[in-house]
Design a protein around this motif. Structure first.
Motif, PDB file in Angstrom:
ATOM      1  N   THR A   1       0.826  -1.265  -0.036  1.00 42.49           N
ATOM      2  CA  THR A   1      -0.104   0.187  -0.140  1.00 42.49           C
ATOM      3  C   THR A   1       0.886   1.292  -0.004  1.00 42.49           C
ATOM      4  OG1 THR A   1      -1.685  -1.383   1.237  1.00 42.49           O
ATOM      5  CG2 THR A   1      -1.870   1.123   1.334  1.00 42.49           C
TER       6      THR A   1
ATOM      7  N   GLU B   1       0.371   5.409   0.553  1.00 43.53           N
ATOM      8  CA  GLU B   1      -0.684   6.157   1.047  1.00 43.53           C
ATOM      9  C   GLU B   1       0.036   7.839   0.599  1.00 43.53           C
ATOM     10  OE1 GLU B   1      -1.643   5.706   5.093  1.00 43.53           O
ATOM     11  OE2 GLU B   1      -2.480   3.639   4.868  1.00 43.53           O
TER      12      GLU B   1
ATOM     13  N   SER C   1      -5.155   6.042  -0.876  1.00 47.93           N
ATOM     14  CA  SER C   1      -4.642   4.860  -0.539  1.00 47.93           C
ATOM     15  C   SER C   1      -4.484   4.002  -1.993  1.00 47.93           C
ATOM     16  CB  SER C   1      -5.082   4.106   0.352  1.00 47.93           C
ATOM     17  OG  SER C   1      -5.224   4.676   1.553  1.00 47.93           O
TER      18      SER C   1
ATOM     19  N   SER D   1      -6.292  -1.273  -6.233  1.00 50.72           N
ATOM     20  CA  SER D   1      -7.380  -0.471  -5.811  1.00 50.72           C
ATOM     21  C   SER D   1      -6.646   0.811  -5.179  1.00 50.72           C
ATOM     22  CB  SER D   1      -8.076  -1.053  -4.423  1.00 50.72           C
ATOM     23  OG  SER D   1      -8.756  -2.391  -4.925  1.00 50.72           O
ATOM     24  N   ILE D   2      -7.814   1.839  -5.639  1.00 46.20           N
ATOM     25  CA  ILE D   2      -7.292   3.138  -5.108  1.00 46.20           C
ATOM     26  C   ILE D   2      -8.498   3.659  -4.077  1.00 46.20           C
ATOM     27  CG2 ILE D   2      -6.999   5.454  -5.919  1.00 46.20           C
ATOM     28  CD1 ILE D   2      -5.922   4.534  -8.377  1.00 46.20           C
ATOM     29  N   GLU D   3      -7.946   4.100  -3.050  1.00 48.36           N
ATOM     30  CA  GLU D   3      -9.334   4.854  -2.175  1.00 48.36           C
ATOM     31  C   GLU D   3      -8.863   6.401  -1.885  1.00 48.36           C
ATOM     32  OE1 GLU D   3      -9.091   2.588   1.466  1.00 48.36           O
ATOM     33  OE2 GLU D   3      -9.884   0.760   0.360  1.00 48.36           O
TER      34      GLU D   3
ATOM     35  N   GLY E   1     -10.157   9.435   0.193  1.00 43.14           N
ATOM     36  CA  GLY E   1     -11.088   9.737   1.172  1.00 43.14           C
ATOM     37  C   GLY E   1     -11.269  11.278   1.744  1.00 43.14           C
TER      38      GLY E   1
ATOM     39  N   GLU F   1     -16.919   1.425  -5.468  1.00 46.29           N
ATOM     40  CA  GLU F   1     -17.605   1.473  -4.148  1.00 46.29           C
ATOM     41  C   GLU F   1     -17.635   2.832  -3.569  1.00 46.29           C
ATOM     42  OE1 GLU F   1     -17.771  -0.811   0.142  1.00 46.29           O
ATOM     43  OE2 GLU F   1     -16.304  -1.597  -1.367  1.00 46.29           O
TER      44      GLU F   1
ATOM     45  N   LYS G   1     -18.737   5.062  -0.091  1.00 46.25           N
ATOM     46  CA  LYS G   1     -19.371   5.097   1.074  1.00 46.25           C
ATOM     47  C   LYS G   1     -19.332   6.527   1.520  1.00 46.25           C
ATOM     48  CE  LYS G   1     -17.398   0.547   2.291  1.00 46.25           C
ATOM     49  NZ  LYS G   1     -16.585  -0.043   3.262  1.00 46.25           N
TER      50      LYS G   1
ATOM     51  N   LEU H   1     -15.903   7.906   1.212  1.00 44.69           N
ATOM     52  CA  LEU H   1     -14.495   7.114   0.666  1.00 44.69           C
ATOM     53  C   LEU H   1     -15.121   6.460  -0.765  1.00 44.69           C
ATOM     54  CD1 LEU H   1     -11.960   5.693   1.369  1.00 44.69           C
ATOM     55  CD2 LEU H   1     -12.989   3.714   1.883  1.00 44.69           C
TER      56      LEU H   1
ATOM     57  N   ARG I   1     -13.960   3.626  -3.431  1.00 46.93           N
ATOM     58  CA  ARG I   1     -12.822   2.814  -3.735  1.00 46.93           C
ATOM     59  C   ARG I   1     -13.124   2.238  -5.226  1.00 46.93           C
ATOM     60  NH1 ARG I   1      -9.807  -1.334  -0.655  1.00 46.93           N
ATOM     61  NH2 ARG I   1      -9.765  -2.931  -1.927  1.00 46.93           N
TER      62      ARG I   1
ATOM     63  N   THR J   1     -11.457  -0.313  -8.295  1.00 47.23           N
ATOM     64  CA  THR J   1     -10.595  -1.416  -8.250  1.00 47.23           C
ATOM     65  C   THR J   1     -10.559  -1.887  -9.780  1.00 47.23           C
ATOM     66  OG1 THR J   1     -11.386  -2.110  -6.067  1.00 47.23           O
ATOM     67  CG2 THR J   1     -10.228  -3.912  -7.659  1.00 47.23           C
TER      68      THR J   1
END
Length: 143
Positions: free
Chosen positions: A3, A5, A66, A75-77, A79, A119, A121, A128, A130, A132
């Motif tokens: 990961t 960040e 992330s 995956s990229i998150e 936030g 996704e 949230k 967030l 996400r 992928t």
């Protein structure tokens, strides 16, 4: 699982840096070269959205990104710390602000058009996104 960040101040000029870092890490993770433009665009859209939410809400916390490398996916998150929904479905910071809501929905629609696996949230403590993508394993050297 590796990961990376990234945290940056909610300033539009930092979005480009996030896009460049995301594309470089995605390439290293094995995301297909033909998809890297979509990765850049999706990350740019998600980061721009988070920057806008922070700036409009007066939030000084950094935007968080992330970049997560798994065995068969990347995956990229992205936030943010902007409150998204209050009871009754109204925005907690700008209830009734149609322009902001339309821009937010447009940004999410663009991301959904670029990425098959998304996704989202959202809650009182922030949101967030996400995203992928599948990866291909590196070729095995032939002796």
């Amino acid at each position: 699982m590796a990961t990376v960040e990234l945290r940056f101040s909610a300033l539009p000029e930092h979005v480009r840096t996030a896009r460049l870092v995301a594309a470089a890490v995605a390439r290293r993770a094995g995301v297909d070269e033909a998809v890297l433009d979509e990765v850049r665009l999706a990350v740019g859209e998600a980061c721009s959205r988070a920057v806008g939410l922070h700036r409009n809400g007066g939030i000084t916390a950094p935007v968080k990104v992330s970049l997560i490398e798994d065995e068969k996916q990347f995956s990229i998150e992205v936030g943010d710390e902007a409150p998204h929904a209050a009871p009754g479905g109204l925005s907690a910071t700008a209830a009734g602000d149609d322009v902001e809501t339309e821009e937010d929905e447009m940004g999410l629609a663009v991301i959904s058009g670029l990425v098959d696996d998304v996704e989202v949230k959202a809650g009182q403590d922030g949101g967030l996104i996400r995203m992928t993508w599948p990866t291909t394993p590196p070729p095995v050297p032939v002796p």
